[in-house]
Scaffold this motif. Structure first.
Motif, PDB file in Angstrom:
ATOM      1  N   ASP A   1       0.857  -1.188   0.000  1.00  0.00           N
ATOM      2  CA  ASP A   1       0.000   0.000   0.000  1.00  0.00           C
ATOM      3  C   ASP A   1       0.889   1.232   0.000  1.00  0.00           C
ATOM      4  O   ASP A   1       1.680   1.441   0.923  1.00  0.00           O
ATOM      5  CB  ASP A   1      -0.925   0.008   1.216  1.00  0.00           C
ATOM      6  CG  ASP A   1      -1.863  -1.182   1.209  1.00  0.00           C
ATOM      7  OD1 ASP A   1      -2.621  -1.325   0.233  1.00  0.00           O
ATOM      8  OD2 ASP A   1      -1.836  -1.971   2.167  1.00  0.00           O
ATOM      9  N   VAL A   2       0.740   2.046  -1.037  1.00  0.00           N
ATOM     10  CA  VAL A   2       1.660   3.158  -1.268  1.00  0.00           C
ATOM     11  C   VAL A   2       0.880   4.466  -1.328  1.00  0.00           C
ATOM     12  O   VAL A   2      -0.228   4.517  -1.868  1.00  0.00           O
ATOM     13  CB  VAL A   2       2.430   2.963  -2.593  1.00  0.00           C
ATOM     14  CG1 VAL A   2       3.442   4.081  -2.807  1.00  0.00           C
ATOM     15  CG2 VAL A   2       3.109   1.608  -2.618  1.00  0.00           C
ATOM     16  N   CYS A   3       1.460   5.512  -0.774  1.00  0.00           N
ATOM     17  CA  CYS A   3       0.945   6.869  -0.947  1.00  0.00           C
ATOM     18  C   CYS A   3       1.892   7.596  -1.909  1.00  0.00           C
ATOM     19  O   CYS A   3       3.085   7.720  -1.641  1.00  0.00           O
ATOM     20  CB  CYS A   3       0.884   7.600   0.389  1.00  0.00           C
ATOM     21  SG  CYS A   3       0.231   9.276   0.265  1.00  0.00           S
ATOM     22  N   VAL A   4       1.337   8.040  -3.038  1.00  0.00           N
ATOM     23  CA  VAL A   4       2.111   8.792  -4.019  1.00  0.00           C
ATOM     24  C   VAL A   4       1.903  10.272  -3.728  1.00  0.00           C
ATOM     25  O   VAL A   4       0.763  10.756  -3.718  1.00  0.00           O
ATOM     26  CB  VAL A   4       1.670   8.463  -5.451  1.00  0.00           C
ATOM     27  CG1 VAL A   4       2.555   9.183  -6.463  1.00  0.00           C
ATOM     28  CG2 VAL A   4       1.714   6.958  -5.696  1.00  0.00           C
ATOM     29  N   VAL A   5       2.980  10.994  -3.472  1.00  0.00           N
ATOM     30  CA  VAL A   5       2.892  12.387  -3.048  1.00  0.00           C
ATOM     31  C   VAL A   5       3.519  13.277  -4.109  1.00  0.00           C
ATOM     32  O   VAL A   5       4.700  13.122  -4.450  1.00  0.00           O
ATOM     33  CB  VAL A   5       3.602  12.605  -1.697  1.00  0.00           C
ATOM     34  CG1 VAL A   5       3.405  14.052  -1.224  1.00  0.00           C
ATOM     35  CG2 VAL A   5       3.092  11.628  -0.657  1.00  0.00           C
ATOM     36  N   GLY A   6       2.726  14.209  -4.634  1.00  0.00           N
ATOM     37  CA  GLY A   6       3.217  15.174  -5.602  1.00  0.00           C
ATOM     38  C   GLY A   6       3.213  16.576  -5.022  1.00  0.00           C
ATOM     39  O   GLY A   6       2.278  16.963  -4.311  1.00  0.00           O
ATOM     40  N   LEU A   7       4.265  17.324  -5.294  1.00  0.00           N
ATOM     41  CA  LEU A   7       4.389  18.693  -4.808  1.00  0.00           C
ATOM     42  C   LEU A   7       4.208  19.648  -5.981  1.00  0.00           C
ATOM     43  O   LEU A   7       4.954  19.582  -6.963  1.00  0.00           O
ATOM     44  CB  LEU A   7       5.764  18.889  -4.169  1.00  0.00           C
ATOM     45  CG  LEU A   7       5.993  20.186  -3.392  1.00  0.00           C
ATOM     46  CD1 LEU A   7       5.118  20.237  -2.151  1.00  0.00           C
ATOM     47  CD2 LEU A   7       7.465  20.318  -2.994  1.00  0.00           C
ATOM     48  N   PHE A   8       3.184  20.532  -5.869  1.00  0.00           N
ATOM     49  CA  PHE A   8       2.851  21.457  -6.949  1.00  0.00           C
ATOM     50  C   PHE A   8       2.875  22.896  -6.449  1.00  0.00           C
ATOM     51  O   PHE A   8       2.704  23.151  -5.247  1.00  0.00           O
ATOM     52  CB  PHE A   8       1.450  21.152  -7.498  1.00  0.00           C
ATOM     53  CG  PHE A   8       1.356  19.865  -8.269  1.00  0.00           C
ATOM     54  CD1 PHE A   8       1.501  19.855  -9.648  1.00  0.00           C
ATOM     55  CD2 PHE A   8       1.140  18.664  -7.611  1.00  0.00           C
ATOM     56  CE1 PHE A   8       1.420  18.674 -10.358  1.00  0.00           C
ATOM     57  CE2 PHE A   8       1.064  17.469  -8.316  1.00  0.00           C
ATOM     58  CZ  PHE A   8       1.197  17.475  -9.700  1.00  0.00           C
ATOM     59  N   ALA A   9       3.090  23.819  -7.389  1.00  0.00           N
ATOM     60  CA  ALA A   9       3.010  25.240  -7.052  1.00  0.00           C
ATOM     61  C   ALA A   9       1.619  25.578  -6.525  1.00  0.00           C
ATOM     62  O   ALA A   9       0.621  24.925  -6.873  1.00  0.00           O
ATOM     63  CB  ALA A   9       3.332  26.085  -8.280  1.00  0.00           C
ATOM     64  N   ALA A  10       1.550  26.616  -5.705  1.00  0.00           N
ATOM     65  CA  ALA A  10       0.302  26.943  -4.996  1.00  0.00           C
ATOM     66  C   ALA A  10      -0.861  27.227  -5.931  1.00  0.00           C
ATOM     67  O   ALA A  10      -2.019  26.969  -5.592  1.00  0.00           O
ATOM     68  CB  ALA A  10       0.537  28.137  -4.070  1.00  0.00           C
ATOM     69  N   GLU A  11      -0.577  27.767  -7.119  1.00  0.00           N
ATOM     70  CA  GLU A  11      -1.665  28.115  -8.035  1.00  0.00           C
ATOM     71  C   GLU A  11      -2.213  26.915  -8.803  1.00  0.00           C
ATOM     72  O   GLU A  11      -3.187  27.046  -9.562  1.00  0.00           O
ATOM     73  CB  GLU A  11      -1.201  29.183  -9.028  1.00  0.00           C
ATOM     74  CG  GLU A  11      -0.050  28.766  -9.929  1.00  0.00           C
ATOM     75  CD  GLU A  11       1.317  29.091  -9.337  1.00  0.00           C
ATOM     76  OE1 GLU A  11       2.298  29.124 -10.101  1.00  0.00           O
ATOM     77  OE2 GLU A  11       1.385  29.328  -8.104  1.00  0.00           O
ATOM     78  N   ALA A  12      -1.633  25.731  -8.645  1.00  0.00           N
ATOM     79  CA  ALA A  12      -2.121  24.547  -9.349  1.00  0.00           C
ATOM     80  C   ALA A  12      -3.517  24.163  -8.867  1.00  0.00           C
ATOM     81  O   ALA A  12      -3.878  24.388  -7.705  1.00  0.00           O
ATOM     82  CB  ALA A  12      -1.150  23.389  -9.142  1.00  0.00           C
ATOM     83  N   ASP A  13      -4.304  23.572  -9.745  1.00  0.00           N
ATOM     84  CA  ASP A  13      -5.666  23.138  -9.428  1.00  0.00           C
ATOM     85  C   ASP A  13      -5.643  21.626  -9.189  1.00  0.00           C
ATOM     86  O   ASP A  13      -5.547  20.844 -10.141  1.00  0.00           O
ATOM     87  CB  ASP A  13      -6.601  23.478 -10.588  1.00  0.00           C
ATOM     88  CG  ASP A  13      -8.046  23.090 -10.310  1.00  0.00           C
ATOM     89  OD1 ASP A  13      -8.301  22.395  -9.296  1.00  0.00           O
ATOM     90  OD2 ASP A  13      -8.924  23.459 -11.114  1.00  0.00           O
ATOM     91  N   PRO A  14      -5.746  21.178  -7.926  1.00  0.00           N
ATOM     92  CA  PRO A  14      -5.653  19.740  -7.643  1.00  0.00           C
ATOM     93  C   PRO A  14      -6.717  18.916  -8.366  1.00  0.00           C
ATOM     94  O   PRO A  14      -6.439  17.819  -8.848  1.00  0.00           O
ATOM     95  CB  PRO A  14      -5.835  19.670  -6.123  1.00  0.00           C
ATOM     96  CG  PRO A  14      -5.461  21.017  -5.617  1.00  0.00           C
ATOM     97  CD  PRO A  14      -5.865  21.969  -6.689  1.00  0.00           C
ATOM     98  N   ARG A  15      -7.951  19.445  -8.466  1.00  0.00           N
ATOM     99  CA  ARG A  15      -9.020  18.682  -9.127  1.00  0.00           C
ATOM    100  C   ARG A  15      -8.711  18.480 -10.606  1.00  0.00           C
ATOM    101  O   ARG A  15      -8.950  17.402 -11.162  1.00  0.00           O
ATOM    102  CB  ARG A  15     -10.358  19.389  -8.940  1.00  0.00           C
ATOM    103  CG  ARG A  15     -10.841  19.377  -7.494  1.00  0.00           C
ATOM    104  CD  ARG A  15     -12.254  19.947  -7.369  1.00  0.00           C
ATOM    105  NE  ARG A  15     -12.671  19.940  -5.972  1.00  0.00           N
ATOM    106  CZ  ARG A  15     -13.195  18.887  -5.353  1.00  0.00           C
ATOM    107  NH1 ARG A  15     -13.364  17.753  -6.033  1.00  0.00           N
ATOM    108  NH2 ARG A  15     -13.550  18.947  -4.099  1.00  0.00           N
ATOM    109  N   ALA A  16      -8.176  19.498 -11.244  1.00  0.00           N
ATOM    110  CA  ALA A  16      -7.813  19.365 -12.653  1.00  0.00           C
ATOM    111  C   ALA A  16      -6.688  18.344 -12.830  1.00  0.00           C
ATOM    112  O   ALA A  16      -6.686  17.560 -13.787  1.00  0.00           O
ATOM    113  CB  ALA A  16      -7.389  20.721 -13.209  1.00  0.00           C
ATOM    114  N   ILE A  17      -5.736  18.341 -11.892  1.00  0.00           N
ATOM    115  CA  ILE A  17      -4.638  17.376 -11.959  1.00  0.00           C
ATOM    116  C   ILE A  17      -5.172  15.952 -11.804  1.00  0.00           C
ATOM    117  O   ILE A  17      -4.802  15.036 -12.557  1.00  0.00           O
ATOM    118  CB  ILE A  17      -3.584  17.694 -10.877  1.00  0.00           C
ATOM    119  CG1 ILE A  17      -2.902  19.035 -11.172  1.00  0.00           C
ATOM    120  CG2 ILE A  17      -2.542  16.573 -10.790  1.00  0.00           C
ATOM    121  CD1 ILE A  17      -2.057  19.548 -10.031  1.00  0.00           C
TER     122      ILE A  17
END
Length: 300
Positions: free
Chosen positions: A53-69
């Motif tokens: 069981d793995v958690c994949v963690v992505g770091l994005f700039a603050a203006e990124a839209d998580p739902r769109a990603i």
């Protein structure tokens, strides 16, 4: 600048693909984390095991839209994802990473110190080793068990074999503690390169021979240390019997508590084995090479 941290539940089958897709979608960094507190036993150098069981963690700039990603990620992966997003404060990540590594003491006089930290005891035996191009930095209980043994039994003027040398930590420690010469053996050329770099950093490279198993010297040593895994240790028992001179010492680790009896039994035809030493459910076994001929006929 502030960041958004996107965490996605996954498993070992899909985690690396999701990590690649996050990078393609603009993640500044991607990491994989254990989601179920599942231990991974020390793998062969060069292997990249994952938890179930793995958690994949992505770091994005603050203006990124998580739902769109996530929408893009689900479309490209064909998976329905469970995820969460949270703001993450900006910080000096390199400094924070370095702060996680401090000098570690093994017995009265043996230390491992990262290069950015002054040795707490300049008069001690200080092994300089940075996290990075290495398969062991002294923090794992199996490595600590071997280092503690070396500190308590300095191999002064002895010939030593470090079988499965990884970062070279045990070979270098033996040399700093007075070993005449050490042979480091590993199945992965990258491990041998890491060992060479670390040996040069500690000014012991002239007394260290590094090789793949087929090129390993056959002459028996006074001490053999192997911090690998239980099954390979069992398979290598007869071979190790030929690599340690009569009266010489054997130190084994990478063994779980429940595996200790089986491993010890495999070595009893060749070595007088002692009771296991346990640290956090990991075990160190040690033995002394027998003087009798029990193994002599078997090796002919």
């Amino acid at each position: 600048m502030p960041w958004i941290q996107l965490k996605i539940d996954s498993d070992k089958t899909h985690a690396e693909k999701l990590a690649d897709l996050l990078s393609e979608l603009g993640a500044a960094a991607v990491t994989l984390e254990d989601r179920a507190d599942q231990p991974i036993f020390e793998p062969p150098p060069g292997a990249t095991p994952l938890w179930q069981d793995v958690c994949v963690v992505g770091l994005f700039a603050a203006e990124a839209d998580p739902r769109a990603i996530i929408t893009q990620l689900e479309r490209q992966s064909g998976l329905a994802l469970v995820w969460q997003a949270s703001p993450l404060e900006d910080k000096d990540w390199e400094r924070a990473w370095m702060d996680n590594y401090h000098p570690i003491q093994f017995g009265p006089r043996l230390w491992i110190c990262p290069s950015w930290s002054a040795p707490p005891d300049p008069s001690a035996i200080n092994l300089m080793l940075d996290p990075g191009l290495a398969f062991g930095t002294g923090t794992h209980p199996t490595t600590a068990l071997c280092m503690q043994w070396l500190d308590a039994h300095p191999p002064q003027d002895l010939e030593v074999i470090d079988f499965g040398c990884g970062s070279g930590i045990l070979a270098i420690a033996a040399l700093l503690l007075g070993a005449k010469h050490c042979v480091g053996v590993d199945i992965d050329p990258q491990a041998l390169y890491a060992s060479r770099m670390n040996a040069e950093k500690n000014a012991v490279a002239d007394r260290l021979t590094l090789c793949l198993p087929p090129q390993a010297p056959r002459a028996p040593a006074d001490l053999l240390i192997a911090n690998i895994l239980a099954n390979p240790l069992i398979e290598l028992a007869s071979h190790f019997g030929t690599l340690v001179r009569p009266g010489g010492h054997l130190v084994l680790s990478g063994i779980l508590r429940e595996q200790a009896e089986q491993v010890s039994r495999a070595y009893q035809p060749h070595f007088e084995m002692q009771a296991p030493v346990i640290k956090e459910d990991w075990v160190r076994l040690e033995g002394r090479r027998k003087y009798d001929n029990v193994d002599a006929n078997a090796s002919r």
